[in-house]
Write a protein that holds these residues in place. Structure first.
Motif, PDB file in Angstrom:
ATOM      1  N   TYR A  57       5.164   8.300  18.612  1.00  0.00           N
ATOM      2  CA  TYR A  57       5.633   7.925  17.779  1.00  0.00           C
ATOM      3  C   TYR A  57       6.807   9.338  16.641  1.00  0.00           C
ATOM      4  O   TYR A  57       7.330   8.626  16.008  1.00  0.00           O
ATOM      5  N   SER A  72       0.287  -1.261  -0.390  1.00  0.00           N
ATOM      6  CA  SER A  72       0.057  -0.023  -0.442  1.00  0.00           C
ATOM      7  C   SER A  72       1.171   1.172  -0.205  1.00  0.00           C
ATOM      8  O   SER A  72       1.834   1.302   0.516  1.00  0.00           O
ATOM      9  N   ASP A 126       4.443  -8.001   2.680  1.00  0.00           N
ATOM     10  CA  ASP A 126       3.544  -6.917   3.517  1.00  0.00           C
ATOM     11  C   ASP A 126       2.766  -8.124   4.357  1.00  0.00           C
ATOM     12  O   ASP A 126       3.120  -8.791   4.191  1.00  0.00           O
TER      13      ASP A 126
HETATM   14  P1  NAD Z   1      -0.146   2.332   4.415  1.00  0.00           P
HETATM   15  O1  NAD Z   1      -1.061   2.251   5.432  1.00  0.00           O
HETATM   16  O2  NAD Z   1      -0.448   2.404   2.633  1.00  0.00           O
HETATM   17  O3  NAD Z   1       0.957   1.070   3.881  1.00  0.00           O
HETATM   18  C1  NAD Z   1       1.463   0.408   5.443  1.00  0.00           C
HETATM   19  C2  NAD Z   1       1.879  -1.016   4.521  1.00  0.00           C
HETATM   20  O4  NAD Z   1       2.467  -1.126   5.812  1.00  0.00           O
HETATM   21  C3  NAD Z   1       0.033  -1.679   4.537  1.00  0.00           C
HETATM   22  O5  NAD Z   1       0.090  -2.324   3.328  1.00  0.00           O
HETATM   23  C4  NAD Z   1       0.433  -2.359   5.761  1.00  0.00           C
HETATM   24  O6  NAD Z   1      -0.158  -3.995   5.973  1.00  0.00           O
HETATM   25  C5  NAD Z   1       1.675  -3.005   6.163  1.00  0.00           C
HETATM   26  N1  NAD Z   1       2.243  -3.839   7.308  1.00  0.00           N
HETATM   27  C6  NAD Z   1       1.535  -2.679   8.444  1.00  0.00           C
HETATM   28  N2  NAD Z   1       2.017  -3.515   9.973  1.00  0.00           N
HETATM   29  C7  NAD Z   1       2.585  -4.169   9.277  1.00  0.00           C
HETATM   30  C8  NAD Z   1       3.831  -5.101   9.637  1.00  0.00           C
HETATM   31  N3  NAD Z   1       3.577  -5.620  11.154  1.00  0.00           N
HETATM   32  N4  NAD Z   1       4.192  -6.155   9.554  1.00  0.00           N
HETATM   33  C9  NAD Z   1       4.127  -6.245   7.747  1.00  0.00           C
HETATM   34  N5  NAD Z   1       3.279  -5.612   6.985  1.00  0.00           N
HETATM   35  C10 NAD Z   1       2.785  -4.358   7.580  1.00  0.00           C
HETATM   36  O7  NAD Z   1       1.140   3.518   5.217  1.00  0.00           O
HETATM   37  P2  NAD Z   1       2.135   4.243   4.308  1.00  0.00           P
HETATM   38  O8  NAD Z   1       1.539   6.148   4.823  1.00  0.00           O
HETATM   39  O9  NAD Z   1       2.574   4.084   2.589  1.00  0.00           O
HETATM   40  O10 NAD Z   1       3.626   3.809   5.335  1.00  0.00           O
HETATM   41  C11 NAD Z   1       3.624   4.257   6.418  1.00  0.00           C
HETATM   42  C12 NAD Z   1       4.893   3.959   6.376  1.00  0.00           C
HETATM   43  O11 NAD Z   1       5.450   5.436   6.320  1.00  0.00           O
HETATM   44  C13 NAD Z   1       5.153   4.007   8.355  1.00  0.00           C
HETATM   45  O12 NAD Z   1       6.724   4.002   8.297  1.00  0.00           O
HETATM   46  C14 NAD Z   1       5.235   5.905   8.756  1.00  0.00           C
HETATM   47  O13 NAD Z   1       5.523   6.079   9.864  1.00  0.00           O
HETATM   48  C15 NAD Z   1       5.370   6.266   7.287  1.00  0.00           C
HETATM   49  N6  NAD Z   1       5.051   7.856   6.878  1.00  0.00           N
HETATM   50  C16 NAD Z   1       3.848   7.926   6.566  1.00  0.00           C
HETATM   51  C17 NAD Z   1       3.329   9.183   6.446  1.00  0.00           C
HETATM   52  C18 NAD Z   1       2.243   9.467   5.446  1.00  0.00           C
HETATM   53  O14 NAD Z   1       1.575  10.600   5.662  1.00  0.00           O
HETATM   54  N7  NAD Z   1       1.194   8.162   5.357  1.00  0.00           N
HETATM   55  C19 NAD Z   1       4.604  10.929   6.911  1.00  0.00           C
HETATM   56  C20 NAD Z   1       5.105   9.664   6.904  1.00  0.00           C
HETATM   57  C21 NAD Z   1       6.275   8.439   7.345  1.00  0.00           C
END
Ligand code: NAD
Length: 252
Positions: A154, A15, A36
């Protein structure tokens, strides 16, 4: 192509940002292992990439399982004969200030936002050392370089993982293994659902984004994927220990 012949391993690849980075790397010629815990979804992403003619495979993995995480990375390097790029991306966001966050939720934040990246990077070292280098990208956040309001678990863990990335960069620079932190700002993915609730709903979140972010909008996953591609490729060959902030100016 920027990554022809390279092998990449991405966690959280089903995702959002993880998927966009995996797609960008695959489209630049890398063989990408997409990991994932959402197996059906990660398989769909990998299948769509193969249908485009890219080299991509999906594996089901929960990064909180140390042994499974270690094995998945070691096996991927063994299967493909090398490992050039690790993007260790999964994170969790527990909302709340000091009085609102349970100790268990603080522990869970450390386990995913710091510990899982430690374990993943440790597993990637041996194959990277054998081939004389590699690029490890660890997702922090712009919350790793600034302080949020009401986000103690966080912001603390995202600062910690940035410190860890810099320490590893210093320790392994001589071996050609680069470590950089990816520090996105607001990107419209399911990850922000908790923050949306904390803000009081979608409309309030959008008002907040348009006023608090100097550029007045969310970033797109493709804009973050461009940063991932830069850190993964030789375009950033003299860069290690860097926090690549892509946040529309939020942390200015
Ligand atoms: P998202 O929710 O679109 O995707 C996260 C993915 O991680 C999902 O597919 C989920 O199934 C997978 N996942 C969650 N827990 C898991 C686990 N324990 N093992 C394996 N897979 C797992 O989120 P995103 O925004 O694309 O990414 C999240 C990351 O990006 C985090 O590290 C977050 O801190 C960082 N981040 C996001 C933002 C934002 O605004 N979206 C901003 C700064 C940092």
């Amino acid at each position: 192509m920027l990554l022809e012949g390279r092998v990449a391993f991405v966690t959280g690849a089903a995702s959002g940002i993880g998927a966009a980075g995996a797609k960008a790397m695959a489209r630049e010629g890398a063989t990408v292992v997409l990991a994932d815990r959402d197996q059906p979804k990660v398989e769909q992403v990998a299948l769509a990439l193969r249908q485009e003619g890219c080299k991509a495979e999906a594996i089901a993995l929960d990064v909180s399982d140390d042994a499974a995480l270690r094995k998945a990375i070691t096996d991927a390097a063994g299967r493909h004969g090398r490992l050039d790029i690790l993007h260790s991306h999964v994170g969790i966001q527990v909302e709340g200030a000091l009085e609102q966050v349970a100790v268990e939720d603080m522990d869970a934040s450390w386990a995913i936002n710091v510990r899982s990246h430690f374990v993943a990077a440790q597993a990637a070292l041996a194959p990277m050392r054998r081939q004389g280098g590699g690029s490890i990208i660890i997702t922090s956040s712009n919350s790793g370089v600034q302080y949020d309001r009401g986000m103690i678990a966080y912001a603390t863990t995202k600062h910690a993982v940035l410190a860890m990335t810099r320490q590893m960069a210093a320790d392994y620079a001589k071996e050609g293994i680069r470590f950089n932190a990816l520090c996105p700002g607001f990107v419209d993915t399911p990850f922000n659902q908790g923050f949306e609730v904390q803000m009081g709903g979608r409309e309030k979140l959008e008002t907040y984004i348009s006023s608090a972010i100097p550029m007045g909008r969310f970033g797109t996953v493709e804009e973050i994927a461009d940063g991932i591609l830069f850190l993964a490729s030789d375009r950033s060959s003299f860069m290690t220990g860097h926090a690549l902030v892509i946040d529309g100016g939020e942390c200015i």
